[in-house]
Design a protein around this motif. Sequence first.
Motif, short mmCIF file in Angstrom:
data_model
loop_
_atom_site.label_atom_id
_atom_site.label_comp_id
_atom_site.label_asym_id
_atom_site.label_seq_id
_atom_site.Cartn_x
_atom_site.Cartn_y
_atom_site.Cartn_z
N VAL A 299 0.95 -1.07 0.08
CA VAL A 299 0.10 -0.20 0.01
C VAL A 299 0.88 1.41 0.07
O VAL A 299 0.64 2.21 -0.74
N ALA A 300 1.79 1.14 0.68
CA ALA A 300 2.79 2.40 1.22
C ALA A 300 3.57 2.65 -0.33
O ALA A 300 3.59 3.87 -0.87
N ARG A 301 3.90 1.78 -0.90
CA ARG A 301 4.70 1.76 -2.17
C ARG A 301 3.80 2.35 -3.36
O ARG A 301 4.24 3.41 -3.92
N LYS A 302 2.73 2.00 -3.49
CA LYS A 302 1.66 2.66 -4.57
C LYS A 302 1.46 4.13 -4.23
O LYS A 302 1.56 4.60 -5.09
N ILE A 303 1.05 4.33 -3.08
CA ILE A 303 0.60 5.60 -2.63
C ILE A 303 1.98 6.48 -2.71
O ILE A 303 1.87 7.43 -3.29
N ALA A 304 2.98 5.91 -2.29
CA ALA A 304 4.29 7.23 -2.34
C ALA A 304 4.66 7.29 -4.05
O ALA A 304 5.34 8.32 -4.48
N SER A 305 4.53 6.10 -4.60
CA SER A 305 4.96 6.27 -6.11
C SER A 305 3.81 7.13 -6.69
O SER A 305 4.32 7.98 -7.63
N GLU A 306 2.58 7.27 -6.59
CA GLU A 306 1.84 7.99 -7.01
C GLU A 306 2.12 9.76 -6.84
O GLU A 306 2.20 10.55 -7.84
N GLU A 307 2.41 9.76 -5.37
CA GLU A 307 2.84 11.12 -5.07
C GLU A 307 4.12 11.40 -5.73
O GLU A 307 3.95 12.75 -6.03
N LEU A 308 5.03 10.89 -5.85
CA LEU A 308 6.17 11.02 -6.40
C LEU A 308 6.08 11.73 -7.95
O LEU A 308 6.82 12.40 -8.38
N ASN A 309 5.30 10.79 -8.74
CA ASN A 309 5.01 11.13 -10.07
C ASN A 309 3.88 12.09 -10.12
O ASN A 309 3.43 12.41 -11.48
N GLY A 310 3.38 12.98 -9.27
CA GLY A 310 2.60 14.05 -9.36
C GLY A 310 1.01 13.40 -9.54
O GLY A 310 0.42 14.34 -10.03
N ARG A 311 0.94 12.25 -8.99
CA ARG A 311 -0.70 11.70 -9.35
C ARG A 311 -1.20 11.29 -7.86
O ARG A 311 -1.84 10.45 -8.01
N GLY A 312 -0.64 12.03 -6.99
CA GLY A 312 -0.98 11.63 -5.63
C GLY A 312 -2.28 12.09 -5.44
O GLY A 312 -3.06 12.86 -5.77
N ASP A 313 -2.87 11.25 -4.38
CA ASP A 313 -4.26 11.15 -3.68
C ASP A 313 -4.20 11.81 -2.48
O ASP A 313 -3.65 11.31 -1.69
N PRO A 314 -4.64 13.08 -2.37
CA PRO A 314 -4.32 13.74 -0.94
C PRO A 314 -4.84 12.96 0.15
O PRO A 314 -4.21 13.08 1.32
N GLU A 315 -5.98 12.39 0.13
CA GLU A 315 -6.40 11.71 1.30
C GLU A 315 -5.74 10.61 1.61
O GLU A 315 -5.17 10.38 2.85
N LEU A 316 -5.24 9.65 0.70
CA LEU A 316 -4.54 8.45 0.89
C LEU A 316 -2.98 8.93 1.22
O LEU A 316 -2.34 8.28 2.31
N THR A 317 -2.55 10.12 0.66
CA THR A 317 -1.25 10.31 1.10
C THR A 317 -1.07 10.83 2.64
O THR A 317 -0.28 10.36 3.16
N GLY A 318 -2.25 11.61 2.76
CA GLY A 318 -2.25 12.25 4.43
C GLY A 318 -2.28 11.07 5.15
O GLY A 318 -1.80 11.08 6.48
N LEU A 319 -3.09 9.84 4.95
CA LEU A 319 -3.21 8.72 6.04
C LEU A 319 -2.08 7.94 6.06
O LEU A 319 -1.70 7.63 7.05
N LEU A 320 -1.04 8.05 5.05
CA LEU A 320 0.03 7.06 5.01
C LEU A 320 1.02 8.06 6.01
O LEU A 320 1.85 7.47 6.43
N ARG A 321 1.02 9.54 5.98
CA ARG A 321 2.31 10.12 6.44
C ARG A 321 2.58 9.71 7.83
O ARG A 321 3.83 9.50 8.36
N PRO A 322 1.49 9.45 8.61
CA PRO A 322 2.05 8.97 10.06
C PRO A 322 3.02 7.63 10.13
O PRO A 322 3.58 7.51 10.97
N TYR A 323 2.93 7.21 9.13
CA TYR A 323 3.70 5.58 9.15
C TYR A 323 5.15 5.87 8.61
O TYR A 323 5.83 4.92 8.70
#
Length: 361
Positions: A299-323
């Motif tokens: 889950v983390a790899r997918k969310i982080a990769s999307e964020e790195l490539n400018g396609r991040g989902d703000p809600e999911l990125t925010g949920l991953l952040r504490p981890y």
Amino acid sequence: MQSRAQAGLPPDGHPVEIACDESGAEGEKLVGGNTDVFAHAGVSLDVTAAADCVRELRLRAPSPVTEYKAGHVLREKNRATLVWLLGPSGPILGRARVHLTDKAYFAVSKVTDLLTGHHSSLGLDQDERSAAMAATLYQEGRHAFGPARWTAFLDAFNHLLRARNGRGPDISAESAFELVADLRTTPGPAGEIMDELWAARPLVDAFTARLLDDPHVFPALDPLIPAIAHAVAHWGAGGRPVSVVHDRQTTLTEERIERLRLLLARPDGPAGPLVLTGLTLVASHLDPRVQVADIVAGVARKIASEELNGRGDPELTGLLRPYVDLASVWPDERSRAALIAGQPSQARASAAASGPSTGWE
């Protein structure tokens, strides 16, 4: 703030056992592979709690598969399950940590390490000058050299530094340095670093020779070993002994596990005292704790990769952040600000400017 008991951790002074797995592993292939991000997760759950987590995931997002994986909760129709898993009402907040690695930057940093003579296989003692050069190349290389030449350089040195275990590299040093000879004439900081690399040819030759000579040396470009070291540093903060249960990995031979254990017996290291008491390999489908770690890493790899490539989902990125581990190998400032809370600790900042490295082991 959660108490240690609430976080699933033993009292101070007692060993902690964590279960780990990864996502995005392609060995030492860091360039041109199927993934651009490597994620390594560690969870502190007992077997019952982990089994309950997997059981709840199956109830919320059913699947008939034998081994439940991250791909199931990453489906859009199962978004609510993913939000629950990472959210405050889920079972893993405060009990899971993820170390992220931008693979392209990791490859660049290994090249600049050769220029400074700082070859830390554990990734805990970062050399300040090497990090600065790596950041410059990562940020400016594509623009300064052009996408085609930049990609060719990364690919060449990825292949060159993979030589090990009695097997020669997939590219000759002469071919790799022909590219360097071309790039070193480029005006600007990136070209100046290529000029330094051109002069460091003997260091590169000596390094690849050592990889060939020692069958038990840690693979130079595999991010798994540093990720495990960072997991021990996080869960063993303050010198707490850490025992790791890990999914089976061909990289983790008995000889390398013992070498890693000895290297992490550091009573006064710059990142603090570290103690790895043992590392046991298991099949993920046989241990629900490792299965949860596998799901979290995917889950983390997918969310982080999307964020790195400018396609991040703000809600999911925010949920991953504490981890996300503050020490993640993640130089991109925009996505780092979204993914990683706070700044590296003073201990890690001090480690960046610390003295001699432990060396490649």
